[in-house]
Design an enzyme around this catalytic site. Structure first.
Site, PDB file in Angstrom:
ATOM      1  N   GLU A 205      12.502   1.977  14.069  1.00 34.82           N
ATOM      2  CA  GLU A 205      11.755   3.165  13.532  1.00 34.82           C
ATOM      3  C   GLU A 205      10.561   3.175  14.585  1.00 34.82           C
ATOM      4  O   GLU A 205      10.532   2.421  15.337  1.00 34.82           O
ATOM      5  CB  GLU A 205      11.218   3.134  12.162  1.00 34.82           C
ATOM      6  CG  GLU A 205      10.586   1.781  11.591  1.00 34.82           C
ATOM      7  CD  GLU A 205      10.258   1.762  10.440  1.00 34.82           C
ATOM      8  OE1 GLU A 205      10.124   2.874   9.525  1.00 34.82           O
ATOM      9  OE2 GLU A 205       9.855   0.554   9.915  1.00 34.82           O
TER      10      GLU A 205
ATOM     11  N   TYR B 295       0.832  -1.170   0.086  1.00 35.75           N
ATOM     12  CA  TYR B 295       0.072  -0.149  -0.110  1.00 35.75           C
ATOM     13  C   TYR B 295       0.823   1.263  -0.068  1.00 35.75           C
ATOM     14  O   TYR B 295       2.158   1.197   0.049  1.00 35.75           O
ATOM     15  CB  TYR B 295      -0.861  -0.145   1.262  1.00 35.75           C
ATOM     16  CG  TYR B 295      -0.401   0.632   2.607  1.00 35.75           C
ATOM     17  CD1 TYR B 295       0.651  -0.543   3.193  1.00 35.75           C
ATOM     18  CD2 TYR B 295      -0.410   1.537   3.336  1.00 35.75           C
ATOM     19  CE1 TYR B 295       1.115  -0.334   4.370  1.00 35.75           C
ATOM     20  CE2 TYR B 295      -0.004   1.674   4.441  1.00 35.75           C
ATOM     21  CZ  TYR B 295       0.669   0.844   4.999  1.00 35.75           C
ATOM     22  OH  TYR B 295       1.345   1.201   6.094  1.00 35.75           O
TER      23      TYR B 295
ATOM     24  N   HIS C 211      -0.830 -20.973   0.088  1.00 36.05           N
ATOM     25  CA  HIS C 211       0.093 -19.885   0.208  1.00 36.05           C
ATOM     26  C   HIS C 211       0.997 -19.757  -1.051  1.00 36.05           C
ATOM     27  O   HIS C 211       1.266 -18.395  -1.218  1.00 36.05           O
ATOM     28  CB  HIS C 211       1.317 -20.414   1.271  1.00 36.05           C
ATOM     29  CG  HIS C 211       0.581 -20.484   2.652  1.00 36.05           C
ATOM     30  ND1 HIS C 211      -0.438 -21.346   3.055  1.00 36.05           N
ATOM     31  CD2 HIS C 211       1.063 -19.874   3.635  1.00 36.05           C
ATOM     32  CE1 HIS C 211      -0.499 -21.133   4.323  1.00 36.05           C
ATOM     33  NE2 HIS C 211       0.035 -20.186   4.786  1.00 36.05           N
TER      34      HIS C 211
ATOM     35  N   ARG D 103       8.407   4.124  -4.561  1.00 39.38           N
ATOM     36  CA  ARG D 103       8.374   2.889  -3.478  1.00 39.38           C
ATOM     37  C   ARG D 103       7.385   2.117  -3.915  1.00 39.38           C
ATOM     38  O   ARG D 103       7.364   0.908  -3.463  1.00 39.38           O
ATOM     39  CB  ARG D 103       8.001   3.879  -2.147  1.00 39.38           C
ATOM     40  CG  ARG D 103       8.340   2.845  -0.888  1.00 39.38           C
ATOM     41  CD  ARG D 103       8.143   3.793   0.264  1.00 39.38           C
ATOM     42  NE  ARG D 103       6.832   4.385   0.534  1.00 39.38           N
ATOM     43  CZ  ARG D 103       6.417   5.120   1.582  1.00 39.38           C
ATOM     44  NH1 ARG D 103       7.394   5.365   2.317  1.00 39.38           N
ATOM     45  NH2 ARG D 103       5.341   5.479   1.554  1.00 39.38           N
TER      46      ARG D 103
ATOM     47  N   LYS E  79       6.469  -1.711   1.660  1.00 34.68           N
ATOM     48  CA  LYS E  79       5.230  -1.245   2.462  1.00 34.68           C
ATOM     49  C   LYS E  79       4.244  -2.252   2.346  1.00 34.68           C
ATOM     50  O   LYS E  79       3.195  -2.226   1.602  1.00 34.68           O
ATOM     51  CB  LYS E  79       4.788   0.104   1.875  1.00 34.68           C
ATOM     52  CG  LYS E  79       4.025   0.965   2.769  1.00 34.68           C
ATOM     53  CD  LYS E  79       4.173   2.412   2.523  1.00 34.68           C
ATOM     54  CE  LYS E  79       3.366   3.173   3.206  1.00 34.68           C
ATOM     55  NZ  LYS E  79       3.366   3.332   4.732  1.00 34.68           N
TER      56      LYS E  79
ATOM     57  N   ARG F 196      -7.560 -20.877  -1.500  1.00 32.94           N
ATOM     58  CA  ARG F 196      -6.423 -20.617  -0.197  1.00 32.94           C
ATOM     59  C   ARG F 196      -5.239 -21.409  -0.356  1.00 32.94           C
ATOM     60  O   ARG F 196      -5.524 -22.852  -0.526  1.00 32.94           O
ATOM     61  CB  ARG F 196      -7.034 -20.712   1.073  1.00 32.94           C
ATOM     62  CG  ARG F 196      -6.082 -20.422   2.206  1.00 32.94           C
ATOM     63  CD  ARG F 196      -6.494 -20.344   3.692  1.00 32.94           C
ATOM     64  NE  ARG F 196      -5.491 -20.020   4.700  1.00 32.94           N
ATOM     65  CZ  ARG F 196      -4.594 -20.768   5.192  1.00 32.94           C
ATOM     66  NH1 ARG F 196      -4.447 -21.994   4.639  1.00 32.94           N
ATOM     67  NH2 ARG F 196      -3.634 -20.323   5.979  1.00 32.94           N
TER      68      ARG F 196
HETATM   69  N1  PDD Z   1       3.067   4.859   7.572  1.00 34.38           N
HETATM   70  N2  PDD Z   1       7.573   3.697   9.048  1.00 34.38           N
HETATM   71  C1  PDD Z   1       6.516   2.981   8.969  1.00 34.38           C
HETATM   72  C2  PDD Z   1       6.438   1.500   9.535  1.00 34.38           C
HETATM   73  C3  PDD Z   1       5.318   3.458   8.577  1.00 34.38           C
HETATM   74  O1  PDD Z   1       4.201   2.847   8.543  1.00 34.38           O
HETATM   75  C4  PDD Z   1       5.394   4.990   7.914  1.00 34.38           C
HETATM   76  C5  PDD Z   1       4.280   5.354   7.444  1.00 34.38           C
HETATM   77  C6  PDD Z   1       6.639   5.419   7.955  1.00 34.38           C
HETATM   78  C7  PDD Z   1       6.664   6.889   7.423  1.00 34.38           C
HETATM   79  O2  PDD Z   1       6.815   6.763   6.021  1.00 34.38           O
HETATM   80  P1  PDD Z   1       6.147   8.167   4.858  1.00 34.38           P
HETATM   81  O3  PDD Z   1       7.183   9.257   5.410  1.00 34.38           O
HETATM   82  O4  PDD Z   1       6.522   7.677   3.483  1.00 34.38           O
HETATM   83  O5  PDD Z   1       4.794   8.065   5.190  1.00 34.38           O
HETATM   84  C8  PDD Z   1       7.835   4.948   8.342  1.00 34.38           C
HETATM   85  C9  PDD Z   1       1.782   5.433   6.843  1.00 34.38           C
HETATM   86  C10 PDD Z   1       1.461   6.798   6.907  1.00 34.38           C
HETATM   87  C11 PDD Z   1       0.528   4.515   7.273  1.00 34.38           C
HETATM   88  O6  PDD Z   1       0.677   3.228   7.639  1.00 34.38           O
HETATM   89  O7  PDD Z   1      -0.582   5.115   7.490  1.00 34.38           O
END
Ligand code: PDD
Length: 287
Positions: free
Chosen positions: A179, A34, A102, A53, A147, A100
């Site tokens: 993070e 996403y 994997h 990304r 992501k 289903r």
């Molecule tokens: N999340 N690290 C993680 C684990 C995140 O989920 C996010 C942002 C960031 C910051 O990334 P960016 O600056 O590109 O938004 C770092 C979004 C906002 C969310 O899951 O809603």
């Protein structure tokens, strides 16, 4: 305001009429990726970086889609429907519906969902007074650079923070900072801005990249490096950043003051630079 219209697999529908299969692999396995893209003054912020990304995440999970970047942008623009206020766009792509199993299905039609919604800014008081955070073990997988919509470990970390009166969980793995549950973290230490080096252990935040650009251009020494738990605990300033929270100062970690216990001078500088950048972006002066 609630989301009214969504894009789903080529159609624009009222949110209440949009539905996906119960066999969707996003639902069954969390098999998807996403993006969340902020929109300022009707313009998609850092769009190319977000699309790059997205392409990276799709390639890493081997999920091909036929939509071009131009077509994705057109979907976003139609959903934004010429609105000129601040908003955000959510895009999710999963490996579609299949019995289903994997392993990847032989035949695959991705599920593509997008919608725009109001950008809910963090309360102005958060910028002024700062937010609280708590430490939490990073229990996520080893490909946090993707992501992925598989966010259970992030959800549990953020819920832990919430139950402890904190806005964010600061994640540590093997004694090192990674993070936040849904944000990038920055540490100011001895006049230097530190953030975890990119790699598989963190998401390459788009806001992170801009914070580094702005800080470095304005004479703050920046380093992408390994950051120990001790360095975080001794930080002069601690910030979080994300597309929806922008940049917020963390003034308390695990009940102890960070630095002076108030947003520090470097935070004041970076947030001013960030706001100026956004203003220029709204006017079309920067991209
Ligand atoms: N999340 N690290 C993680 C684990 C995140 O989920 C996010 C942002 C960031 C910051 O990334 P960016 O600056 O590109 O938004 C770092 C979004 C906002 C969310 O899951 O809603």
């Amino acid at each position: 305001m609630a989301v009214e219209e969504v894009y789903l697999n080529g159609k624009y529908l009222p949110a209440a009429e949009a539905s996906i299969s119960i066999f969707d692999r996003g639902f069954i396995f969390g098999d998807g990726v996403y993006e969340v893209i902020p929109v300022y003054g009707g313009r998609l912020f850092r769009l190319h970086q977000h699309l790059d990304r997205l392409r990276y995440s799709l390639a890493e999970i081997r999920l091909p889609i036929s939509l071009s970047d131009i077509e994705i942008t057109q979907i976003f623009e139609r959903l934004l429907n010429n609105r000129s206020d601040d908003a955000s766009v959510y895009l999710q792509i999963t490996r579609g519906s299949a019995p289903r199993n994997h392993a990847f299905p032989e035949q695959m039609t991705p599920t593509i969902l997008a919608y725009a919604q109001d950008l809910v800014y963090p309360d102005e008081a958060y910028r002024e007074a700062g937010v609280r955070a708590v430490s939490f073990p990073d229990q996520r997988w080893e490909r946090c650079d993707i992501k992925s919509v598989s966010l259970l470990a992030n959800v549990l970390a953020r819920q832990f923070a919430h139950e402890h009166g904190a806005a964010e969980a600061v994640l540590f793995r093997d004694g090192k900072l990674t993070e936040g549950a849904a944000s990038t973290l920055f540490v100011v230490h001895d006049g230097q801005l530190l953030t975890t080096a990119s790699g598989h252990s963190i998401l390459p935040g788009i806001t992170r990249e801009l914070v580094l650009e702005l800080a470095c251009d304005h004479g703050l020494r920046c380093q992408q490096t390994n950051i120990s738990e001790q360095q975080v605990k001794r930080a002069d300033e601690l910030w979080l950043s994300s597309s929806t929270k922008e940049i917020l100062p963390i003034v308390q970690l695990d009940g102890k003051a960070v630095g002076s216990g108030k947003p520090g001078p470097h935070y004041h500088q970076i947030i001013k630079l960030y706001d100026e950048f956004k203003d220029k972006f709204r006017k079309g002066e920067v991209s």
